[in-house]
Design a protein around this motif. Structure first.
Motif, short mmCIF file in Angstrom:
data_model
loop_
_atom_site.label_atom_id
_atom_site.label_comp_id
_atom_site.label_asym_id
_atom_site.label_seq_id
_atom_site.Cartn_x
_atom_site.Cartn_y
_atom_site.Cartn_z
N GLY A 1 5.29 -8.62 -7.41
CA GLY A 1 5.56 -9.45 -6.24
C GLY A 1 6.83 -9.05 -5.54
N SER A 2 7.68 -8.27 -6.22
CA SER A 2 8.91 -7.74 -5.62
C SER A 2 9.33 -6.55 -6.48
CB SER A 2 10.02 -8.79 -5.59
OG SER A 2 10.36 -9.20 -6.90
N SER B 1 5.13 -6.53 -2.05
CA SER B 1 3.94 -6.60 -2.91
C SER B 1 3.47 -5.19 -3.24
CB SER B 1 2.82 -7.37 -2.20
OG SER B 1 3.24 -8.68 -1.89
N SER C 1 -4.08 -7.55 3.10
CA SER C 1 -3.01 -8.08 2.26
C SER C 1 -3.31 -7.79 0.80
CB SER C 1 -2.88 -9.60 2.46
OG SER C 1 -2.50 -9.89 3.79
N SER D 1 -3.08 -7.77 -3.43
CA SER D 1 -2.88 -8.80 -4.44
C SER D 1 -1.45 -8.75 -4.93
CB SER D 1 -3.83 -8.54 -5.61
OG SER D 1 -3.60 -7.25 -6.16
N THR D 2 -0.90 -9.90 -5.29
CA THR D 2 0.47 -9.99 -5.76
C THR D 2 0.53 -10.89 -6.97
OG1 THR D 2 0.91 -11.91 -4.36
CG2 THR D 2 1.35 -9.75 -3.39
#
Length: 649
Positions: free
Chosen positions: A575-576, A614, A534, A536-537
């Motif tokens: 994040g988007s 992300s 996963s 980082s965001t």
């Protein structure tokens, strides 16, 4: 075997030596196909085609797919009657041919099929190349499928038939072509040498035992499962008449190459001839004592013959297949087996299989066993039967999954659920579809889907290897993408669910199993959302800088396929994201993957999907789309990411 998860559909597996294809997976571009036959009927003759019985074949100018002529088939008195062409001197053993024929009803509608008839030592066999396809009198419909001759023959003919009616129909523009084979890669690790915790196998047909397919199979796999050749319709098509013409060559190949064999399957509600469920009175069976005795007797006779025929050559049997239906109050599938005999058909099958094959491990096999309701019903059934002394040695998890489903958590719960029963577990029919719904279809498998697929294979195999004390084998439902049942189920479209592409070359999915460090670098998280990958965001909505690569990956009259790679070259994670550009040539996006698209006039806006929102600093992601164009197809001059202009590479 069974369908994609969460699709309430039922279908049979693909025919023994065929697979429908239209595109490669992620290997280099194919060379131009070599055409070995063409029938366009423009010369006003039947061009060598003949009827299979007393039907009439004649050139026709009433309708034509191309040019002015087609071939009309009339005077049919049976559905199997239709046009047939001798390809005995044209098709070579071990070569995969793509056969295409255009079909149109003269009136009304029906389902048409494309098949091959072959004879060996005078014994006839029939291979379906394309299954039932709706055809009407209002339009031409194309039947396209892939066929590999895997046996020596003394007769070989291609033919078209219908499913229901004897109405007249036309055919036109028939072609058969092949792409020269690529040699199997010998400089990559063998899957069986990398995964040593348990045997890894593949489901096969005759096509997987010849030429390069056979070399790929023996290089990478420890075991095989005859996909269709051991089922009831193949081994006992009429009562007490047993035939092993499909299975024996596969067994001989396995024995010659030191491959273990999983027997699939002795009892199933599908691919069982109708006579099995017909009572002594000639009527479909109902739940009477007489019918129960008759049906269980037929079951015992079938198992005693089939299992005994192969003796110790088969070390594992799927004794019963797909008996659970979680929508029923008691969880039992309301098949004719169950409606007439209750649980006694399962008890009988395992008891007789143990008597006939005392050496073999006996399995109960099902799909969607990762679904809590289904696995719970299956657990309860096995627990009950074992308490009664029914000799169940293991549970088979089919694992027909896709790039988004199921999660690792659900899959792990599937495995741990059955551990208290102290039985073996096997993954029996694994494939990973690139599709997540029935409405999707791609001319070629998109790069981002293939990458997600690689992550799924990576994470699933890592999970299986952690549970190697429970799992005694993993079998993939096919050898390579050129022959997969998912090309025609649940809808007809090219899928790419296996480790090797249509030219038998290793995919990203292969590296997901063999060496995950060699999967292409991407910032997209694993679809199983493993914590280890996963990214980082942050909640930042701006970007320091970005770069976009836009390319057209395929083009045809009126349409094209595009690929866009967007990179966050700034120092702040996103994040988007929202990517925007202008189409100045009037192009329109018709379908997009890797995000959500809106288009207003020339303006195109794509926002991230849930799995790739992300975008870390230095990371990138890709999206693909299908579009239409007229006149010209200029490349967009500029792109913005979250409102900031990007560098165009």
């Amino acid at each position: 075997m069974r369908a994609l998860p969460r699709l309430a559909l039922a279908a049979l597996t693909a025919a023994a030596t065929v697979a429908v294809v239209s595109a490669t997976a992620d290997a280099a571009a194919d060379p131009a196909p070599i055409t070995v036959l063409t029938s366009d009927f423009e010369d006003g003759t039947v061009q060598g085609w003949a009827g299979r019985s007393a039907e009439t074949l004649a050139p026709s100018t009433a309708v034509a797919h191309g040019g002015t002529n087609s071939l009309l088939v009339s005077g049919r008195t049976a559905t199997w009657q239709g046009p047939s062409l001798d390809v005995f001197g044209t098709f070579e053993k071990g070569t995969a041919y793509t056969i295409s024929v255009w079909v149109r009803m003269a009136s009304g509608s029906d389902n048409a099929r494309l098949s091959v008839e072959r004879h060996t030592a005078g014994v006839a066999s029939y291979d379906q190349v394309v299954g039932n396809t709706a055809v009407t009198s209002g339009a031409w419909v194309n039947l396209t499928g892939r066929y590999t001759l895997a046996a020596d023959v003394d007769l070989l003919r291609v033919y078209v038939e219908t499913a229901s009616t004897t109405e007249s129909f036309h055919i036109d523009d028939v072609t058969a072509a092949y792409v020269p084979a690529l040699p199997v890669q010998t400089d990559i690790p063998s899957v069986k040498d990398v995964v040593t915790e348990f045997p890894v196998g593949a489901a096969i047909t005759g096509a997987e035992t010849v030429t390069e397919h056979g070399r790929l199979l023996t290089k990478h796999f420890d075991s095989v499962t005859p996909g269709n050749a051991l089922k009831w319709d193949a081994t006992e098509p009429t009562e007490n008449t047993f035939t092993y013409t499909q299975a024996d060559p596969l067994m001989a190949f396995a024995k010659a190459n030191g491959l273990a064999v999983r027997g699939h399957t002795l009892v199933w509600h599908n691919q069982t001839p109708s006579w099995v469920f017909t009572g002594a009175d000639g009527q479909p069976m109902t739940a009477t004592a007489e019918n129960k005795t008759l049906l269980l007797g037929r079951l015992e006779n079938h198992i005693r013959n089939v299992a005994a025929h192969y003796g110790t050559d088969i070390g594992v049997w799927d004794v019963v297949n797909e008996v659970i239906d979680e929508s029923q109050p008691d969880g039992m599938r309301r098949s004719t087996w169950y409606n007439v005999t209750g649980l006694d058909y399962i008890r009988t099958a395992f008891r007789v299989a143990r008597e006939v094959a005392p050496h073999a491990k006996l399995y109960i096999n099902d799909y969607n066993t990762n679904v809590p309701a289904k696995r719970d019903f299956l657990f309860t059934l096995i627990q009950q039967l074992k308490a009664e002394g029914v000799p169940i040695d293991g549970v088979g998890h089919q694992m027909h999954i896709n790039i988004n489903w199921p999660s690792l958590v659900d899959t792990e719960s599937m495995l741990t659920k059955f551990m208290p029963l102290n039985i073996d577990q096997q993954i029996t029919e694994m494939d990973v579809s690139i599709y997540t719904s029935n409405s999707e279809t791609f001319p070629t498998p998109p790069a981002d889907r293939l990458l997600k697929q690689a992550y799924v294979y990576r994470d699933m195999f890592a999970l299986f290897r952690r549970y190697s004390s429970e799992i005694t084998s993993v079998t993939l439902w096919g050898l390579a993408d050129d022959n997969t049942w998912l090309d025609t189920f649940p809808v007809t479209r090219k899928d790419a669910p296996l480790l090797f592409d249509t030219r038998l070359q290793a995919k990203q999915a292969y590296w997901g199993v063999a060496d995950p460090t060699k999967i292409e670098t991407s910032a997209s998280p694993s679809p199983s959302v493993s914590a280890s990958v996963s990214p980082s965001t942050s909640t930042s909505t701006g970007t320091g800088s970005c770069a976009v690569t836009y390319r057209v990956t395929g083009s045809w009259p009126g349409g094209f396929q595009g690929d866009v790679k967007v990179a966050n070259t700034g120092g702040v994670a996103l994040g988007s994201w929202k990517l925007a550009w202008q189409f100045t040539g009037g192009q329109q996006v018709s379908q997009l993957w890797g995000g959500a698209v809106t288009q207003s006039g020339a303006a195109v806006t794509v926002t991230n999907a849930t799995w790739n929102g992300s975008l870390p600093a230095g990371g990138s992601t890709s999206l693909g789309f299908l579009g239409s164009w007229t006149g010209s197809n200029p490349v967009p001059a500029a792109f913005t990411l979250n409102g900031t202009t990007c560098t165009v590479l």
